[in-house]
Design an enzyme around this catalytic site. Structure first.
Site, PDB file in Angstrom:
ATOM      1  N   LYS A   1       0.804   4.848   6.906  1.00  0.00           N
ATOM      2  CA  LYS A   1       0.209   5.799   5.729  1.00  0.00           C
ATOM      3  C   LYS A   1       0.978   7.084   5.700  1.00  0.00           C
ATOM      4  CE  LYS A   1      -3.070   2.325   4.779  1.00  0.00           C
ATOM      5  NZ  LYS A   1      -2.940   1.446   3.687  1.00  0.00           N
TER       6      LYS A   1
ATOM      7  N   SER B   1       0.943  -1.235  -0.037  1.00  0.00           N
ATOM      8  CA  SER B   1      -0.040  -0.285   0.461  1.00  0.00           C
ATOM      9  C   SER B   1       0.777   1.029   0.158  1.00  0.00           C
ATOM     10  CB  SER B   1      -1.461   0.398   1.116  1.00  0.00           C
ATOM     11  OG  SER B   1      -0.049   0.264   2.311  1.00  0.00           O
TER      12      SER B   1
END
Length: 232
Positions: A93, A39
């Site tokens: 993230k 990701s």
């Protein structure tokens, strides 16, 4: 307490004290985070293990989300570890928007407070995604305010390329994965309150090709995430 247990504790009290102090250090000062998924490609790869500075933003009571003092403010572009507001899973993230920002995505393009980020094409790559196989990936440089880093898009994948606009609440942050078309992030679970931030990821400690032959990626060991984000 049985006599044998007392004797065992007495004989190993130095080691037990070390384990206690190590646990406090890891939950309050510094930590490490393995990268299990793609990701955050192209910047973080599966098999990277990153150093996490738990004191970057807050001093917390060990093993809790209780902040004793603020030590710094999260910035747009920081790579952070945090507990998912959805189920508590630890995630990593990039902060895309700060408290009070109005943010949206329009055809992969990020807009903050109505201003679109600037993009530069870096090149192409291939990413393998089961069960789809090898897919063409496009690497771009995204410049949003003072933040500048690489992202990846996968044109062949059905993804949430349009999002918002949403306004980030006070003391919360909007997170996006660098691999925009293969990331479960704030488009899915919403914004992240500050108390769920664990720390700022700062450097790659070790790296190995866990999707291949487990060979060490010696060229990545010790790299700062700033270096990684500005690699070509």
């Amino acid at each position: 307490m049985p006599f044998q247990l007392k004797e065992s504790i007495r004989a190993n009290k130095g080691f037990l004290a070390f384990l206690l102090l190590f646990g406090i250090f890891r939950t309050a000062v510094a930590d490490w985070n393995p990268i299990p998924s793609g990701s955050m490609r192209p910047n973080l790869l599966e098999g990277d293990v990153v150093f996490v500075n738990r004191l970057a933003y807050d001093v917390k009571v060990p093993l809790t989300d209780i902040s004793l003092a603020h030590t710094g403010d999260p910035q747009r572009g920081d790579v952070v570890t945090f507990s998912s507001p959805e189920d508590g899973t630890r995630l990593i993230k990039r902060i895309a928007a700060l408290p009070g920002d109005t943010v949206e995505l329009r055809g992969e393009r990020l807009l903050i407070n109505g201003r679109q980020a600037d993009y530069t094409v870096i090149g192409n790559a291939v990413e393998h995604m089961a069960p789809l196989g090898d897919l063409q990936a496009l690497h771009l440089r995204e410049h949003s305010g003072t933040a500048d880093y690489r992202i990846q898009v996968l044109p062949q994948v059905t993804a949430m390329r349009d999002f918002g606009p949403v306004t980030v609440p006070a003391d919360s942050y909007l997170m996006l994965g660098d691999n925009r078309d293969n990331s479960g992030d704030s488009r899915v679970f919403g914004t992240v309150p500050r108390n769920l931030l664990i720390g700022r990821a700062e450097r790659i400690l070790v790296s190995a090709d866990i999707k291949g032959n487990w060979a060490p990626r010696t060229e990545r060991i010790g790299m700062s995430l700033r270096q990684v984000a500005h690699a070509e």
